[in-house]
Write a protein that holds these residues in place. Sequence first.
Motif, short mmCIF file in Angstrom:
data_model
loop_
_atom_site.label_atom_id
_atom_site.label_comp_id
_atom_site.label_asym_id
_atom_site.label_seq_id
_atom_site.Cartn_x
_atom_site.Cartn_y
_atom_site.Cartn_z
N HIS A 151 0.80 -1.23 0.00
CA HIS A 151 0.00 0.00 0.00
C HIS A 151 0.83 1.28 0.00
N GLY A 152 2.01 1.26 -0.61
CA GLY A 152 2.80 2.48 -0.76
C GLY A 152 3.59 2.90 0.46
N VAL A 153 3.65 2.09 1.51
CA VAL A 153 4.36 2.46 2.73
C VAL A 153 5.85 2.66 2.46
N LEU A 154 6.48 1.69 1.79
CA LEU A 154 7.92 1.80 1.54
C LEU A 154 8.23 3.01 0.67
N GLU A 155 7.42 3.22 -0.35
CA GLU A 155 7.63 4.37 -1.23
C GLU A 155 7.52 5.68 -0.45
N GLY A 156 6.52 5.78 0.42
CA GLY A 156 6.36 6.98 1.23
C GLY A 156 7.52 7.20 2.18
N LEU A 157 8.02 6.13 2.77
CA LEU A 157 9.17 6.26 3.67
C LEU A 157 10.41 6.68 2.91
N ARG A 158 10.60 6.14 1.70
CA ARG A 158 11.77 6.51 0.89
C ARG A 158 11.74 7.98 0.48
N GLU A 159 10.58 8.59 0.45
CA GLU A 159 10.49 10.03 0.15
C GLU A 159 11.01 10.86 1.32
N ILE A 160 11.02 10.29 2.52
CA ILE A 160 11.49 11.00 3.72
C ILE A 160 13.00 10.86 3.87
N ALA A 161 13.51 9.64 3.72
CA ALA A 161 14.94 9.37 3.93
C ALA A 161 15.27 8.00 3.33
N PRO A 162 16.56 7.70 3.17
CA PRO A 162 16.93 6.34 2.74
C PRO A 162 16.33 5.31 3.69
N LEU A 163 16.12 4.09 3.17
CA LEU A 163 15.36 3.09 3.91
C LEU A 163 16.04 1.73 3.90
N ARG A 164 16.01 1.05 5.04
CA ARG A 164 16.34 -0.38 5.16
C ARG A 164 15.08 -1.03 5.71
N ALA A 165 14.67 -2.17 5.16
CA ALA A 165 13.44 -2.83 5.61
C ALA A 165 13.56 -4.33 5.43
N VAL A 166 12.84 -5.06 6.27
CA VAL A 166 12.73 -6.51 6.15
C VAL A 166 11.26 -6.89 6.06
N ALA A 167 11.03 -8.09 5.57
CA ALA A 167 9.66 -8.61 5.48
C ALA A 167 9.22 -9.13 6.84
N GLY A 168 7.96 -8.92 7.15
CA GLY A 168 7.36 -9.49 8.35
C GLY A 168 6.46 -10.65 8.00
N ASN A 169 5.86 -11.25 9.00
CA ASN A 169 5.01 -12.42 8.76
C ASN A 169 3.74 -12.09 8.00
N CYS A 170 3.37 -10.82 7.91
CA CYS A 170 2.17 -10.42 7.16
C CYS A 170 2.50 -9.91 5.76
N ASP A 171 3.76 -9.89 5.40
CA ASP A 171 4.17 -9.37 4.10
C ASP A 171 4.19 -10.48 3.06
N GLU A 172 3.37 -10.31 2.06
CA GLU A 172 3.32 -11.25 0.95
C GLU A 172 4.32 -10.81 -0.11
N PRO A 173 4.93 -11.74 -0.82
CA PRO A 173 5.94 -11.38 -1.83
C PRO A 173 5.42 -10.42 -2.89
#
Length: 143
Positions: free
Chosen positions: A27-49
Amino acid sequence: HGLLHPVVADLFRGVDLIIHAGDVCGHGVLEGLREIAPLRAVAGNCDEPWDCPGLPGFDLFKVAGANIALIHNLSKLHINPSESGIRVVVYGHTHIAAVEHIDGVLYVNPGSAGPPRFGRPRSVALLHINASGIDAEVVEFRG
């Protein structure tokens, strides 16, 4: 969990890096965060590929010379951080914000900044790494 709350942009204004500990839920969360600053992220148990393609289950990286481990579910961390030279472990899954030192390692769970969970306030954590050391603070917010 699929929501980038507008307050987060203000809380993260001026940060050098954003670290997301999983359950992005697309739902655009990663894209929105990348607009604020560089991002590192991992998948959680609710994240589908198909929602978050390419997110690893574990990430190990350096910030200002400090080794940081990033994982969603702390119980799935299969290394000993203190023996591996890791200074900080950032994790999620529980939605319970926490900052604690164990065996010389700083463990940080930012809680949940998305939809309210389990009657707890929304929160993020701010990690401070500088010449005098490493520390973190949990910042709760409403809205």
